[in-house]
Design a protein around this motif. Structure first.
Motif, PDB file in Angstrom:
ATOM      1  N   TRP A 106     -29.155   4.008 -41.916  1.00 62.44           N
ATOM      2  CA  TRP A 106     -28.485   3.330 -40.930  1.00 62.44           C
ATOM      3  C   TRP A 106     -29.174   3.457 -39.423  1.00 62.44           C
ATOM      4  O   TRP A 106     -29.714   4.810 -39.088  1.00 62.44           O
ATOM      5  CB  TRP A 106     -27.119   3.743 -40.818  1.00 62.44           C
ATOM      6  N   GLU A 116     -24.578  -1.787 -47.812  1.00 60.50           N
ATOM      7  CA  GLU A 116     -24.699  -0.780 -48.846  1.00 60.50           C
ATOM      8  C   GLU A 116     -24.658  -1.109 -50.211  1.00 60.50           C
ATOM      9  O   GLU A 116     -25.441  -0.786 -51.038  1.00 60.50           O
ATOM     10  CB  GLU A 116     -24.015   0.510 -48.569  1.00 60.50           C
ATOM     11  N   ARG A 176     -20.430  -2.883 -43.288  1.00 60.42           N
ATOM     12  CA  ARG A 176     -21.099  -1.787 -43.688  1.00 60.42           C
ATOM     13  C   ARG A 176     -21.183  -1.739 -45.396  1.00 60.42           C
ATOM     14  O   ARG A 176     -22.197  -1.322 -45.885  1.00 60.42           O
ATOM     15  CB  ARG A 176     -20.893  -0.299 -43.119  1.00 60.42           C
ATOM     16  N   THR A 207     -28.514  -2.264 -39.908  1.00 57.59           N
ATOM     17  CA  THR A 207     -27.541  -2.300 -38.786  1.00 57.59           C
ATOM     18  C   THR A 207     -26.580  -3.162 -38.838  1.00 57.59           C
ATOM     19  O   THR A 207     -26.851  -4.399 -39.240  1.00 57.59           O
ATOM     20  CB  THR A 207     -28.379  -2.623 -37.447  1.00 57.59           C
TER      21      THR A 207
END
Length: 300
Positions: free
Chosen positions: A162, A150, A146, A140
């Motif tokens: 996710w 990753e 993000r 999250t």
């Protein structure tokens, strides 16, 4: 590509393994915190040469701060770090809790830190056995974080999943129900086999459970076999009677009855068990509960 420096607070089973994996992936490790003897042993085993430092020192020295601490301690530790002044604007702060999302790091986010929930969906031993495992990570993060989340998962050879902030508890409940409760279920089955005379219950169960798990993961409910889905009421009644007659703890009996009810419901919902058969099975299971209650009442 330049790797951000990393500090890991908590050299428990998860923290020590992740720290070792990140170091092997090229992230400079500024240190870890380790209070207990067990944690210090993990550091010497999995992280030779890495400095053991205080949480505040790690926060001040790292670009990425990983909080690998128990769920119930996470918010308090984040607040202590916020009060220390060691966390700075733009610093990434990860936590490894499955249950919590970004809200648990709110005290640090208010200071300008960049939060990420980074939960490995794996059971850990805290030993070198874990170093080659490549789990899914329940992530999250905000849009700006993000990419790094990753990147970190890819560095560990994992797979990102996710999870919305509002779904973190449900996500974690699914994992706990599937993995933690599986351990309890298998342990109960081994106890029953010992009572039935098995010298090596694990050897009896291993091929059966391995096949059942593989089939369930591949085919879901279609993999279901056994007396409930076949509607073998007399067999189920024999099971109930055997459990009542044996020296079996109440928790195991309760688990059998509840799992049988759940199995009947799923088999009925997909049409493999006729409603009349499902009703009869539930009646047998309910009668077992009534008998138990009657025995308890008689003993009062």
């Amino acid at each position: 590509m330049k790797r951000f420096s990393m500090g890991v607070i908590g050299a428990g089973r998860v923290g020590a393994v992740l720290a070792s994996r990140f170091r092997a992936a090229g992230y400079p490790l500024v240190g870890v915190s380790a209070r207990s003897e067990a944690s210090q042993l993990r550091v010497s085993t999995l992280l030779p040469g890495v400095d053991v430092r205080t949480p505040v020192e790690l926060a001040a020295a790292s670009d990425i701060l990983v909080l690998a601490v128990p769920d119930d301690d996470l918010i308090a530790i984040a607040e202590e770090l916020a009060a220390s002044g060691a966390v700075r604007r733009g610093q990434y702060v990860l936590h490894t809790s499955g249950r919590h999302g970004l809200d648990a790091l709110a005290s640090l986010t208010r200071l300008g830190a960049r939060p990420i929930a980074f939960h490995p969906a794996m059971t850990f031993t805290g030993t070198p056995v874990d170093l080659d495992r490549t789990p899914v990570f329940g992530l999250t993060a905000g849009p700006a974080e993000r990419a790094l989340a990753e990147e970190l998962v890819a560095a560990l050879g994992g797979t990102p999943m996710w999870v919305a902030e509002a779904d973190r508890a449900l996500y974690h409940a699914a994992l706990a129900h599937g993995a933690n409760h599986l351990v309890t279920l298998v342990a109960q089955s081994m106890d029953l086999l010992r009572t039935a005379g098995a010298a090596d219950p694990a050897a009896v169960l291993r091929p059966l459970l391995t096949a059942a798990l593989d089939n369930a993961l591949a085919y879901g409910d279609a993999a279901l076999t056994g007396p409930v889905v076949r509607g073998d009421v007399t067999t189920i009644r024999a099971h109930v009677d055997a459990l009542a007659a044996a020296d079996v703890d109440d928790a195991t009996v309760d688990a059998y009855l509840e799992m049988a009810r759940a199995t009947a419901g799923r088999a009925e919902s997909d049409g493999r068990l006729a409603p009349a058969q499902a009703s009869t099975i539930r009646q047998v299971l309910d009668e077992a509960d009534w008998d138990t209650l009657a025995e308890i009442a008689a003993g009062i």
